[in-house]
Write a protein that holds these residues in place. Structure first.
Motif, PDB file in Angstrom:
ATOM      1  N   GLY A  32       3.981  -4.304   7.910  1.00 24.87           N
ATOM      2  CA  GLY A  32       3.392  -4.325   9.239  1.00 24.87           C
ATOM      3  C   GLY A  32       2.538  -3.112   9.548  1.00 24.87           C
ATOM      4  N   VAL A  33       2.235  -2.334   8.499  1.00 18.91           N
ATOM      5  CA  VAL A  33       1.399  -1.142   8.669  1.00 18.91           C
ATOM      6  C   VAL A  33       0.517  -0.980   7.432  1.00 18.91           C
ATOM      7  CG1 VAL A  33       3.036   0.088  10.167  1.00 18.91           C
ATOM      8  CG2 VAL A  33       3.149   0.408   7.688  1.00 18.91           C
ATOM      9  N   PRO A  34      -0.593  -0.247   7.551  1.00 23.17           N
ATOM     10  CA  PRO A  34      -1.452  -0.015   6.384  1.00 23.17           C
ATOM     11  C   PRO A  34      -0.798   0.920   5.362  1.00 23.17           C
ATOM     12  CG  PRO A  34      -2.471   0.876   8.395  1.00 23.17           C
ATOM     13  CD  PRO A  34      -1.155   0.277   8.780  1.00 23.17           C
ATOM     14  N   ILE A  35      -1.285   0.860   4.153  1.00 24.69           N
ATOM     15  CA  ILE A  35      -0.743   1.671   3.063  1.00 24.69           C
ATOM     16  C   ILE A  35      -0.741   3.166   3.386  1.00 24.69           C
ATOM     17  CG2 ILE A  35      -1.159   2.391   0.674  1.00 24.69           C
ATOM     18  CD1 ILE A  35      -1.744  -0.602   0.086  1.00 24.69           C
ATOM     19  N   PRO A  36      -1.807   3.723   3.965  1.00 29.70           N
ATOM     20  CA  PRO A  36      -1.742   5.155   4.284  1.00 29.70           C
ATOM     21  C   PRO A  36      -0.561   5.521   5.204  1.00 29.70           C
ATOM     22  CG  PRO A  36      -4.007   4.415   4.388  1.00 29.70           C
ATOM     23  CD  PRO A  36      -3.150   3.178   4.225  1.00 29.70           C
ATOM     24  N   THR A  37      -0.182   4.611   6.086  1.00 29.30           N
ATOM     25  CA  THR A  37       0.958   4.862   6.967  1.00 29.30           C
ATOM     26  C   THR A  37       2.263   4.852   6.169  1.00 29.30           C
ATOM     27  OG1 THR A  37      -0.233   3.903   8.835  1.00 29.30           O
ATOM     28  CG2 THR A  37       2.169   4.088   9.060  1.00 29.30           C
ATOM     29  N   ILE A  38       2.359   3.936   5.212  1.00 30.50           N
ATOM     30  CA  ILE A  38       3.541   3.906   4.336  1.00 30.50           C
ATOM     31  C   ILE A  38       3.645   5.232   3.587  1.00 30.50           C
ATOM     32  CG2 ILE A  38       4.649   2.771   2.362  1.00 30.50           C
ATOM     33  CD1 ILE A  38       3.227   0.157   3.290  1.00 30.50           C
ATOM     34  N   PHE A  39       2.530   5.689   3.032  1.00 36.56           N
ATOM     35  CA  PHE A  39       2.523   6.977   2.320  1.00 36.56           C
ATOM     36  C   PHE A  39       2.944   8.106   3.249  1.00 36.56           C
ATOM     37  CE2 PHE A  39       0.570   5.078  -1.303  1.00 36.56           C
ATOM     38  CZ  PHE A  39       0.547   6.014  -2.317  1.00 36.56           C
ATOM     39  N   GLU A  40       2.446   8.079   4.469  1.00 38.18           N
ATOM     40  CA  GLU A  40       2.744   9.146   5.426  1.00 38.18           C
ATOM     41  C   GLU A  40       4.233   9.211   5.743  1.00 38.18           C
ATOM     42  OE1 GLU A  40       1.802   9.911  10.129  1.00 38.18           O
ATOM     43  OE2 GLU A  40       0.216   9.021   8.903  1.00 38.18           O
ATOM     44  N   HIS A  41       4.868   8.052   5.889  1.00 37.81           N
ATOM     45  CA  HIS A  41       6.272   8.019   6.312  1.00 37.81           C
ATOM     46  C   HIS A  41       7.265   7.989   5.148  1.00 37.81           C
ATOM     47  CE1 HIS A  41       5.515   7.691  10.607  1.00 37.81           C
ATOM     48  NE2 HIS A  41       4.498   6.904  10.295  1.00 37.81           N
ATOM     49  N   GLY A  46       8.215   5.891  -1.896  1.00 39.92           N
ATOM     50  CA  GLY A  46       8.556   4.747  -1.049  1.00 39.92           C
ATOM     51  C   GLY A  46       7.578   3.604  -1.219  1.00 39.92           C
ATOM     52  N   PHE A  47       6.300   3.960  -1.286  1.00 37.57           N
ATOM     53  CA  PHE A  47       5.292   2.928  -1.519  1.00 37.57           C
ATOM     54  C   PHE A  47       5.512   2.251  -2.861  1.00 37.57           C
ATOM     55  CE2 PHE A  47       1.347   1.701  -3.609  1.00 37.57           C
ATOM     56  CZ  PHE A  47       0.958   0.666  -2.767  1.00 37.57           C
ATOM     57  N   ARG A  48       5.754   3.041  -3.912  1.00 37.66           N
ATOM     58  CA  ARG A  48       5.921   2.471  -5.261  1.00 37.66           C
ATOM     59  C   ARG A  48       7.138   1.559  -5.336  1.00 37.66           C
ATOM     60  NH1 ARG A  48       0.897   2.664  -6.904  1.00 37.66           N
ATOM     61  NH2 ARG A  48       0.071   4.765  -6.859  1.00 37.66           N
ATOM     62  N   LYS A  49       8.174   1.884  -4.596  1.00 39.70           N
ATOM     63  CA  LYS A  49       9.361   1.015  -4.556  1.00 39.70           C
ATOM     64  C   LYS A  49       8.985  -0.343  -3.951  1.00 39.70           C
ATOM     65  CE  LYS A  49      14.111   0.853  -2.922  1.00 39.70           C
ATOM     66  NZ  LYS A  49      15.170   1.532  -2.173  1.00 39.70           N
ATOM     67  N   ARG A  50       8.246  -0.316  -2.865  1.00 42.54           N
ATOM     68  CA  ARG A  50       7.787  -1.563  -2.241  1.00 42.54           C
ATOM     69  C   ARG A  50       6.875  -2.335  -3.208  1.00 42.54           C
ATOM     70  NH1 ARG A  50       7.907  -1.864   3.532  1.00 42.54           N
ATOM     71  NH2 ARG A  50       8.830  -0.003   4.478  1.00 42.54           N
ATOM     72  N   GLU A  51       5.999  -1.606  -3.866  1.00 44.25           N
ATOM     73  CA  GLU A  51       5.057  -2.218  -4.799  1.00 44.25           C
ATOM     74  C   GLU A  51       5.800  -2.940  -5.931  1.00 44.25           C
ATOM     75  OE1 GLU A  51       1.039  -0.552  -6.654  1.00 44.25           O
ATOM     76  OE2 GLU A  51       2.803   0.485  -7.461  1.00 44.25           O
ATOM     77  N   SER A  52       6.791  -2.299  -6.497  1.00 36.51           N
ATOM     78  CA  SER A  52       7.547  -2.906  -7.594  1.00 36.51           C
ATOM     79  C   SER A  52       8.253  -4.186  -7.142  1.00 36.51           C
ATOM     80  CB  SER A  52       8.570  -1.915  -8.160  1.00 36.51           C
ATOM     81  OG  SER A  52       7.906  -0.875  -8.839  1.00 36.51           O
ATOM     82  N   ALA A  53       8.818  -4.172  -5.940  1.00 37.40           N
ATOM     83  CA  ALA A  53       9.496  -5.362  -5.424  1.00 37.40           C
ATOM     84  C   ALA A  53       8.516  -6.524  -5.252  1.00 37.40           C
ATOM     85  CB  ALA A  53      10.195  -5.045  -4.100  1.00 37.40           C
ATOM     86  N   VAL A  54       7.345  -6.224  -4.736  1.00 36.38           N
ATOM     87  CA  VAL A  54       6.329  -7.271  -4.536  1.00 36.38           C
ATOM     88  C   VAL A  54       5.836  -7.803  -5.880  1.00 36.38           C
ATOM     89  CG1 VAL A  54       3.946  -7.635  -3.737  1.00 36.38           C
ATOM     90  CG2 VAL A  54       5.625  -6.566  -2.228  1.00 36.38           C
ATOM     91  N   ILE A  55       5.576  -6.935  -6.827  1.00 38.13           N
ATOM     92  CA  ILE A  55       5.106  -7.374  -8.141  1.00 38.13           C
ATOM     93  C   ILE A  55       6.163  -8.224  -8.825  1.00 38.13           C
ATOM     94  CG2 ILE A  55       4.544  -6.566 -10.479  1.00 38.13           C
ATOM     95  CD1 ILE A  55       2.979  -4.267  -9.086  1.00 38.13           C
ATOM     96  N   GLU A  56       7.409  -7.808  -8.747  1.00 36.74           N
ATOM     97  CA  GLU A  56       8.500  -8.589  -9.342  1.00 36.74           C
ATOM     98  C   GLU A  56       8.526  -9.992  -8.755  1.00 36.74           C
ATOM     99  OE1 GLU A  56      11.587 -10.027 -11.474  1.00 36.74           O
ATOM    100  OE2 GLU A  56      10.604  -8.109 -11.860  1.00 36.74           O
ATOM    101  N   ARG A 106     -11.187   6.040   3.292  1.00 36.90           N
ATOM    102  CA  ARG A 106     -10.069   6.805   3.839  1.00 36.90           C
ATOM    103  C   ARG A 106      -8.735   6.068   3.690  1.00 36.90           C
ATOM    104  NH1 ARG A 106     -11.626  11.078   2.791  1.00 36.90           N
ATOM    105  NH2 ARG A 106     -13.747  11.459   3.362  1.00 36.90           N
ATOM    106  N   ASN A 107      -8.762   4.845   3.162  1.00 42.32           N
ATOM    107  CA  ASN A 107      -7.532   4.076   2.982  1.00 42.32           C
ATOM    108  C   ASN A 107      -6.928   4.258   1.592  1.00 42.32           C
ATOM    109  OD1 ASN A 107      -7.334   2.892   5.563  1.00 42.32           O
ATOM    110  ND2 ASN A 107      -9.005   1.510   5.031  1.00 42.32           N
ATOM    111  N   ARG A 108      -7.320   5.301   0.895  1.00 39.64           N
ATOM    112  CA  ARG A 108      -6.794   5.592  -0.438  1.00 39.64           C
ATOM    113  C   ARG A 108      -6.090   6.954  -0.383  1.00 39.64           C
ATOM    114  NH1 ARG A 108      -8.808   1.860  -3.980  1.00 39.64           N
ATOM    115  NH2 ARG A 108     -10.591   0.685  -3.217  1.00 39.64           N
ATOM    116  N   PRO A 109      -4.802   6.928  -0.086  1.00 40.85           N
ATOM    117  CA  PRO A 109      -4.080   8.194   0.119  1.00 40.85           C
ATOM    118  C   PRO A 109      -4.155   9.157  -1.062  1.00 40.85           C
ATOM    119  CG  PRO A 109      -2.723   6.321   0.777  1.00 40.85           C
ATOM    120  CD  PRO A 109      -3.947   5.757   0.129  1.00 40.85           C
ATOM    121  N   LEU A 110      -4.179   8.657  -2.273  1.00 41.66           N
ATOM    122  CA  LEU A 110      -4.203   9.547  -3.428  1.00 41.66           C
ATOM    123  C   LEU A 110      -5.527  10.289  -3.574  1.00 41.66           C
ATOM    124  CD1 LEU A 110      -2.361   7.405  -6.124  1.00 41.66           C
ATOM    125  CD2 LEU A 110      -1.448   9.272  -4.735  1.00 41.66           C
ATOM    126  N   LEU A 111      -6.559   9.834  -2.860  1.00 39.68           N
ATOM    127  CA  LEU A 111      -7.867  10.486  -2.962  1.00 39.68           C
ATOM    128  C   LEU A 111      -8.169  11.407  -1.788  1.00 39.68           C
ATOM    129  CD1 LEU A 111     -10.084   7.632  -4.437  1.00 39.68           C
ATOM    130  CD2 LEU A 111      -8.801   9.430  -5.620  1.00 39.68           C
TER     131      LEU A 111
END
Length: 163
Positions: A32-41, A46-56, A106-111
């Protein structure tokens, strides 16, 4: 990260008559929020954990073109899931092109660093061998049109009896 996975994936799915799914978009929809917000919180972990669950989950779907985020291959579990569940295509794009495509995004937190080009170089150096490890097909891309890449992919998939 800027290779064109979503653009090419969406067009390829349409040509094949398949559904298109984007792991990053699915993560945002579920959170319910953009990826940069997930990274922020939650940080990258935390983002990678969500990513792995979705990919699985999404990797078990059939008749789907799935675009993953660029960093998904950093996880050995994600690589194993992708390699065993489908035909993996690596869109290999030169670092300079990746930089040109992403430098104002600006939606690419790693950059969001002082030297995004150096970060892209470092990420590419880490990720490239991992993509090559699991790829069934590598397409050197970056300067042609997405439609041209899609046509090449469709032809390759048909010649290999994947579709």
């Amino acid at each position: 990260m800027g290779a064109g996975k979503t653009t090419v994936g969406r067009q390829l799915a349409k040509r094949l008559g398949w559904r298109f799914m984007d792991a990053d978009h699915e993560i945002e929809a579920r959170a319910g929020v953009p990826i940069p917000t997930i990274f922020e919180h939650e940080g990258e972990a935390g983002f990678r954990k969500r990513e792995s669950a979705v990919i699985e989950e999404l990797s078990h779907e059939r008749g789907v073109v799935l675009a993953t985020g660029g960093g998904a291959v950093m996880s050995a579990d994600n690589r194993a899931t992708l390699a065993k569940s489908g035909f993996v295509i690596y869109l290999n794009v030169p670092v300079q092109v990746l930089f040109e495509r992403t430098r104002r995004d600006r939606n690419r937190p790693l950059l969001q660093v002082d030297d995004p080009r150096a970060r892209i170089e470092a990420l590419h150096a880490l990720r490239d061998p991992l993509y090559r490890e699991i790829a069934d097909l590598i397409i050197d891309s970056g300067r042609g049109s997405p439609a041209g890449v899609v046509a090449t992919l469709e032809q390759e998939l048909k010649s290999r009896c994947v579709v």
